[in-house]
Design an enzyme around this catalytic site. Sequence first.
Site, PDB file in Angstrom:
ATOM      1  N   GLY A 263       0.761  -1.182   0.094  1.00 40.29           N
ATOM      2  CA  GLY A 263      -0.051  -0.122   0.056  1.00 40.29           C
ATOM      3  C   GLY A 263       0.932   1.123   0.024  1.00 40.29           C
ATOM      4  O   GLY A 263       1.396   1.576  -0.856  1.00 40.29           O
ATOM      5  N   GLU A 264       0.898   1.920   1.010  1.00 38.70           N
ATOM      6  CA  GLU A 264       1.457   3.360   1.011  1.00 38.70           C
ATOM      7  C   GLU A 264       1.050   4.368   0.150  1.00 38.70           C
ATOM      8  O   GLU A 264       1.768   4.855  -0.534  1.00 38.70           O
ATOM      9  CB  GLU A 264       2.989   2.963   0.928  1.00 38.70           C
ATOM     10  CG  GLU A 264       3.585   2.651   2.404  1.00 38.70           C
ATOM     11  CD  GLU A 264       5.157   2.645   2.318  1.00 38.70           C
ATOM     12  OE1 GLU A 264       5.706   3.574   3.156  1.00 38.70           O
ATOM     13  OE2 GLU A 264       5.819   1.750   1.716  1.00 38.70           O
ATOM     14  N   HIS A 265      -0.335   4.392  -0.097  1.00 37.75           N
ATOM     15  CA  HIS A 265      -0.936   5.252  -1.242  1.00 37.75           C
ATOM     16  C   HIS A 265      -2.225   5.492  -0.788  1.00 37.75           C
ATOM     17  O   HIS A 265      -3.021   4.878   0.178  1.00 37.75           O
ATOM     18  CB  HIS A 265      -0.652   4.635  -2.471  1.00 37.75           C
ATOM     19  CG  HIS A 265      -1.298   3.261  -2.767  1.00 37.75           C
ATOM     20  ND1 HIS A 265      -0.479   2.200  -2.746  1.00 37.75           N
ATOM     21  CD2 HIS A 265      -2.688   3.089  -2.654  1.00 37.75           C
ATOM     22  CE1 HIS A 265      -1.253   1.258  -3.449  1.00 37.75           C
ATOM     23  NE2 HIS A 265      -2.673   1.576  -3.132  1.00 37.75           N
ATOM     24  N   ALA A 266      -2.985   6.343  -1.386  1.00 38.29           N
ATOM     25  CA  ALA A 266      -4.323   6.934  -1.450  1.00 38.29           C
ATOM     26  C   ALA A 266      -4.871   6.724  -2.930  1.00 38.29           C
ATOM     27  O   ALA A 266      -4.174   6.767  -3.671  1.00 38.29           O
ATOM     28  CB  ALA A 266      -4.616   7.987  -0.581  1.00 38.29           C
TER      29      ALA A 266
ATOM     30  N   MET B 103      -3.471   4.544   2.953  1.00 43.39           N
ATOM     31  CA  MET B 103      -3.624   2.883   3.777  1.00 43.39           C
ATOM     32  C   MET B 103      -2.425   2.239   3.522  1.00 43.39           C
ATOM     33  O   MET B 103      -1.494   2.477   2.545  1.00 43.39           O
ATOM     34  CB  MET B 103      -4.601   2.234   2.894  1.00 43.39           C
ATOM     35  CG  MET B 103      -4.739   0.739   3.503  1.00 43.39           C
ATOM     36  SD  MET B 103      -6.137   0.238   2.853  1.00 43.39           S
ATOM     37  CE  MET B 103      -5.932  -0.091   1.274  1.00 43.39           C
TER      38      MET B 103
END
Length: 321
Positions: free
Chosen positions: A234-237, A282
Amino acid sequence: MSTAQAAATGYFAHPEALIESAEIGPRTRIWAFAHVLPGARIGADCNICDHTLILGDAVIGDRVTVKSFVVVGDGLTLEDDVFVGPNVGFTSDLYPRSRRGPKTFPNTTVRHGASIGANASILPGVTIGAQAMIGAGAVVTRDVPAQAIVVGNPGTISGYVDSSKEGGKARVRPLEFRTGDAIEHVPGGATLHELPRISDHRGHLSFAEVSQSLPFAAARYYLIFGVPSRELRGEHAHRTLHQFLVCVHGNCSVRLFDGESSEEVLLNRPDLGLHVPPMVWMTQYKFSAEAVLVVLASDVYKAADYIRDLDEYLASLASKP
């Protein structure tokens, strides 16, 4: 530079400090036996403690604290409000040899508001994200995301700092969802959903009906599995995408951040789903060895829908009416 000369520039230097740089900001304090080489840049309101060495290609922002016995080396940037504990080791060469230094040094950056605990070791070329917390004695071998808490050797993310809480303390609190509980609300409008479970002597069955159980019509699904425990996903929106996550085997943790507060949700049951709406940052991590995470998405893959840079994400939130 003499103490009188230092005072004339607006900062304090102890008589036993050796100051060879003219680029030091006002109200900064430099204590005994510190050595600042020519070319080093130090901002305003900093506290440079005893027995520190600041090399000529180092850049230190405003309100930075560097405790004793630290070398701030070439290629290293400490942004505003960084704290560096005693005996922190910033390495500058992956393959050091005596009297055979590299022609150029990797750029190592500690972003604004980050803190590094005593005796931590930082490998060259990494970036430590804004407001991250590096635990005492940790060995940082790779980039650290913003607000992450890193401990151990090699450094592993154990949680995240919730910057909205007083003192910036971490709030890492898995939400255990029990039968009969109401839907739990977490940052950004994300919700936990208990899915039906049918059990008999043959085992258990759980299901989700698109028109009833799911909060959106799914256009695709993908699986995440075989993730080493140190790794992050993840580590993104997403700008418009809805997602529904179910860990059908094993367990993992999902960190949700809405720009102001964060929460960590433990997914450890195949009949527990997490709905993540658009514009929630997230991260999935702490995967057990056998974890299988199923993700239902409201649309097909579109690269333009991703926001992968946290600063861009925060700017997008700020620009919303």
